[in-house]
Design a protein around this motif. Structure first.
Motif, PDB file in Angstrom:
ATOM      1  N   GLY A   1     -90.924   7.001  30.871  1.00 57.43           N
ATOM      2  CA  GLY A   1     -90.054   8.158  31.019  1.00 57.43           C
ATOM      3  C   GLY A   1     -88.650   7.784  31.441  1.00 57.43           C
ATOM      4  N   LEU A   2     -88.535   6.887  32.404  1.00 53.92           N
ATOM      5  CA  LEU A   2     -87.219   6.477  32.887  1.00 53.92           C
ATOM      6  C   LEU A   2     -86.421   5.773  31.803  1.00 53.92           C
ATOM      7  N   LEU A   3     -87.063   4.876  31.061  1.00 54.57           N
ATOM      8  CA  LEU A   3     -86.372   4.162  29.981  1.00 54.57           C
ATOM      9  C   LEU A   3     -85.825   5.127  28.938  1.00 54.57           C
ATOM     10  N   ARG A   4     -86.680   6.046  28.498  1.00 56.94           N
ATOM     11  CA  ARG A   4     -86.271   6.981  27.445  1.00 56.94           C
ATOM     12  C   ARG A   4     -85.146   7.887  27.911  1.00 56.94           C
ATOM     13  N   VAL A   5     -85.300   8.440  29.091  1.00 58.51           N
ATOM     14  CA  VAL A   5     -84.298   9.385  29.577  1.00 58.51           C
ATOM     15  C   VAL A   5     -82.956   8.693  29.821  1.00 58.51           C
ATOM     16  N   ALA A   6     -82.972   7.479  30.348  1.00 58.21           N
ATOM     17  CA  ALA A   6     -81.724   6.755  30.592  1.00 58.21           C
ATOM     18  C   ALA A   6     -81.016   6.440  29.279  1.00 58.21           C
ATOM     19  N   GLU A   7     -81.773   6.010  28.282  1.00 55.69           N
ATOM     20  CA  GLU A   7     -81.158   5.707  26.986  1.00 55.69           C
ATOM     21  C   GLU A   7     -80.571   6.965  26.358  1.00 55.69           C
ATOM     22  N   GLU A   8     -81.346   8.043  26.347  1.00 54.59           N
ATOM     23  CA  GLU A   8     -80.859   9.298  25.763  1.00 54.59           C
ATOM     24  C   GLU A   8     -79.657   9.835  26.522  1.00 54.59           C
ATOM     25  N   TYR A   9     -79.649   9.625  27.833  1.00 58.24           N
ATOM     26  CA  TYR A   9     -78.519  10.066  28.642  1.00 58.24           C
ATOM     27  C   TYR A   9     -77.217   9.490  28.097  1.00 58.24           C
ATOM     28  N   VAL A  10     -77.212   8.187  27.835  1.00 60.24           N
ATOM     29  CA  VAL A  10     -76.006   7.525  27.340  1.00 60.24           C
ATOM     30  C   VAL A  10     -75.626   8.049  25.956  1.00 60.24           C
ATOM     31  N   LEU A  11     -76.608   8.180  25.084  1.00 61.52           N
ATOM     32  CA  LEU A  11     -76.328   8.640  23.729  1.00 61.52           C
ATOM     33  C   LEU A  11     -75.776  10.064  23.727  1.00 61.52           C
ATOM     34  N   ASP A  12     -76.261  10.902  24.637  1.00 60.73           N
ATOM     35  CA  ASP A  12     -75.745  12.273  24.720  1.00 60.73           C
ATOM     36  C   ASP A  12     -74.298  12.289  25.212  1.00 60.73           C
ATOM     37  N   LEU A  13     -73.966  11.421  26.158  1.00 60.70           N
ATOM     38  CA  LEU A  13     -72.575  11.320  26.593  1.00 60.70           C
ATOM     39  C   LEU A  13     -71.688  10.887  25.439  1.00 60.70           C
ATOM     40  N   ALA A  14     -72.121   9.858  24.722  1.00 61.04           N
ATOM     41  CA  ALA A  14     -71.320   9.348  23.612  1.00 61.04           C
ATOM     42  C   ALA A  14     -71.073  10.431  22.565  1.00 61.04           C
ATOM     43  N   ALA A  15     -72.098  11.229  22.264  1.00 56.74           N
ATOM     44  CA  ALA A  15     -71.955  12.302  21.276  1.00 56.74           C
ATOM     45  C   ALA A  15     -71.001  13.385  21.750  1.00 56.74           C
ATOM     46  N   ASP A  16     -70.781  13.456  23.048  1.00 63.51           N
ATOM     47  CA  ASP A  16     -69.908  14.469  23.652  1.00 63.51           C
ATOM     48  C   ASP A  16     -68.476  13.965  23.823  1.00 63.51           C
ATOM     49  N   GLY A  17     -68.204  12.746  23.373  1.00 62.97           N
ATOM     50  CA  GLY A  17     -66.852  12.212  23.493  1.00 62.97           C
ATOM     51  C   GLY A  17     -66.562  11.516  24.807  1.00 62.97           C
ATOM     52  N   VAL A  18     -67.586  11.297  25.627  1.00 66.19           N
ATOM     53  CA  VAL A  18     -67.385  10.619  26.912  1.00 66.19           C
ATOM     54  C   VAL A  18     -67.211   9.119  26.664  1.00 66.19           C
ATOM     55  N   VAL A  19     -66.180   8.538  27.271  1.00 67.89           N
ATOM     56  CA  VAL A  19     -65.935   7.096  27.134  1.00 67.89           C
ATOM     57  C   VAL A  19     -66.269   6.346  28.412  1.00 67.89           C
ATOM     58  N   TYR A  20     -66.347   7.075  29.518  1.00 66.12           N
ATOM     59  CA  TYR A  20     -66.769   6.461  30.781  1.00 66.12           C
ATOM     60  C   TYR A  20     -67.560   7.485  31.578  1.00 66.12           C
ATOM     61  N   GLY A  21     -68.708   7.057  32.100  1.00 64.55           N
ATOM     62  CA  GLY A  21     -69.512   7.953  32.913  1.00 64.55           C
ATOM     63  C   GLY A  21     -70.137   7.235  34.087  1.00 64.55           C
ATOM     64  N   GLU A  22     -70.294   7.946  35.181  1.00 65.61           N
ATOM     65  CA  GLU A  22     -71.053   7.463  36.323  1.00 65.61           C
ATOM     66  C   GLU A  22     -72.233   8.402  36.518  1.00 65.61           C
ATOM     67  N   VAL A  23     -73.427   7.856  36.364  1.00 62.53           N
ATOM     68  CA  VAL A  23     -74.644   8.645  36.493  1.00 62.53           C
ATOM     69  C   VAL A  23     -75.250   8.385  37.867  1.00 62.53           C
ATOM     70  N   ARG A  24     -75.743   9.424  38.511  1.00 64.99           N
ATOM     71  CA  ARG A  24     -76.331   9.261  39.843  1.00 64.99           C
ATOM     72  C   ARG A  24     -77.752   9.813  39.884  1.00 64.99           C
ATOM     73  N   TYR A  25     -78.551   9.204  40.725  1.00 64.60           N
ATOM     74  CA  TYR A  25     -79.922   9.656  40.928  1.00 64.60           C
ATOM     75  C   TYR A  25     -80.437   9.029  42.214  1.00 64.60           C
ATOM     76  N   ALA A  26     -81.533   9.578  42.738  1.00 62.49           N
ATOM     77  CA  ALA A  26     -82.142   9.092  43.974  1.00 62.49           C
ATOM     78  C   ALA A  26     -83.433   8.366  43.640  1.00 62.49           C
ATOM     79  N   PRO A  27     -83.467   7.036  43.696  1.00 64.09           N
ATOM     80  CA  PRO A  27     -84.675   6.291  43.332  1.00 64.09           C
ATOM     81  C   PRO A  27     -85.924   6.711  44.109  1.00 64.09           C
ATOM     82  N   GLU A  28     -85.761   7.193  45.337  1.00 64.65           N
ATOM     83  CA  GLU A  28     -86.924   7.579  46.133  1.00 64.65           C
ATOM     84  C   GLU A  28     -87.699   8.727  45.498  1.00 64.65           C
ATOM     85  N   LEU A  29     -87.062   9.475  44.581  1.00 62.09           N
ATOM     86  CA  LEU A  29     -87.719  10.598  43.932  1.00 62.09           C
ATOM     87  C   LEU A  29     -88.486  10.185  42.683  1.00 62.09           C
ATOM     88  N   ASN A  30     -88.479   8.884  42.363  1.00 57.18           N
ATOM     89  CA  ASN A  30     -89.110   8.405  41.127  1.00 57.18           C
ATOM     90  C   ASN A  30     -90.216   7.387  41.382  1.00 57.18           C
TER      91      ASN A  30
END
Length: 356
Positions: A83-112
């Motif tokens: 789940g983590l692998l798929r969601v992280a990869e899709e996250y980047v692809l969705d940003l790219a499709a939206d015209g984002v050239v730089y992003g900082e993604v945040r999450y709390a590892p303790e919740l996973n």
């Protein structure tokens, strides 16, 4: 304010930078449905369109605590490597499709970690997924750089562990730190030891403040804990009267402390009343270093293009205004100066020049 118009395709193609976006709040609805089936988690609906609508409606309560409660279902599908692998990869692809050239993604590892992954394994897995997404985006001709902020949950007792992780992975894609979760009743200074540790180790951090709680939260985040940016910060306007800045607001503006503002999310949590009257516009006009962000793309039903469109149509923003907040974000990104400078000069400014 009279509305303005910028063609939707132009808005989508404009280079964008996002500093405040949560991994577990930005899943594709169809992915949530598919992953939930594999792990046996029951969702409110298994129709992706209906699920997207459910998230948006559930988050429109005007209350931050209820807004956060919608994450039960996204977190349920982020407890294993797949789940983590798929969601992280899709996250980047969705940003790219939206015209984002730089992003900082945040999450709390303790919740996973409910599926048996260690904190370190969670971080390693997410970084692997992000790298795969960046490689695919580059191959498709839409390159995007994505870096990570690790979060500690401010109402729990593992913030110190999360700070240690940020230090340990700072040369492996993690560029900073944050505390997230319910703000009111959980002041930043409760975790002062973690922030002092990060400062000693030269790891930058932002702090959620000035969303569900007011000026004391922002003051603590900056003057006690030493944050370099503020997550949301909409209530800094309480220190601005008739255009005159109080001491705290003056400190924020004059020292170019970035405010990570998220208009749609702020409407949902009750931190703002409308897009037209959202503090981001007044603060921009007063010279604050405001940045534009999505916060949680699934939960808020939004994208960077949509956030830009709303400000254009309802608050009268121009292409120049959008360029300003994009440059602001890159100036305050937690990456080295030469990387920020290159993105601004080689990507963002040329991209906006073609739209002016």
């Amino acid at each position: 304010m009279s509305s303005t118009r910028i063609e939707a395709d132009i808005l989508r193609r404009l280079p964008k930078a996002v500093l405040h976006d949560h991994l577990d709040g930005g899943l594709r609805p169809a992915t949530v449905v598919e992953l939930a089936e594999t792990v046996g988690h029951t969702l409110p609906t298994t129709d992706p369109d209906e699920l997207a609508a459910w998230y948006f409606d559930a988050a429109n309560s005007g209350d931050l605590v209820r807004y956060i409660a919608t994450f039960e279902h996204t977190l349920a599908v982020l407890q294993n490597r797949e789940g983590l692998l798929r969601v992280a990869e899709e996250y980047v692809l969705d940003l790219a499709a939206d015209g984002v050239v730089y992003g900082e993604v945040r999450y709390a590892p303790e919740l996973n970690t409910n599926g048996g992954l260690t904190l370190g394994e969670v971080v390693e897995t997410v970084q692997e997924g992000l790298a795969a997404g960046m490689a695919k985006a580059a191959a498709a001709g839409t390159p995007v750089q994505v870096r990570t902020l690790l979060c500690g949950m401010r109402m729990f007792d593992r913030v110190g562990e999360a700070a240690d992780l940020a230090v340990a992975f700072r040369d492996a894609g993690v560029v900073g730190f944050d505390i997230a979760g319910a703000e009111d009743g959980f002041p930043p200074a409760d975790h002062l030891a973690a922030f002092e540790h990060l400062r000693r180790e030269s790891v930058p951090f932002t702090i959620h403040a000035g969303e569900a709680h007011g000026l004391p939260s922002i003051h603590q985040a900056l003057q006690v804990c030493g944050a370099q940016r503020i997550g949301h910060g909409v209530r800094i306007t309480e220190d601005v009267v008739d255009g005159k800045l109080g001491r705290l607001a003056g400190w924020v503006r004059d020292r170019r402390i970035a405010l990570e503002m998220c208009p749609t999310s702020n409407l949902q949590t009750g931190a703002a009343t409308s897009i037209a009257e959202h503090p981001i516009t007044a603060l921009k006009d007063l010279g604050f270093r405001v940045t534009l962000n999505t916060d949680n793309r699934l939960v808020s039903g939004t994208t960077m293009t949509r956030e830009m469109s709303l400000l254009v149509e309802e608050a009268g923003w121009t292409v120049e205004d959008l360029r300003t907040v994009t440059v602001n974000a890159l100036k305050s990104a937690f990456i080295p100066y030469e990387e920020r400078k290159a993105l601004i000069e080689d990507v963002v400014l040329p991209g906006y020049a073609s739209a002016l």
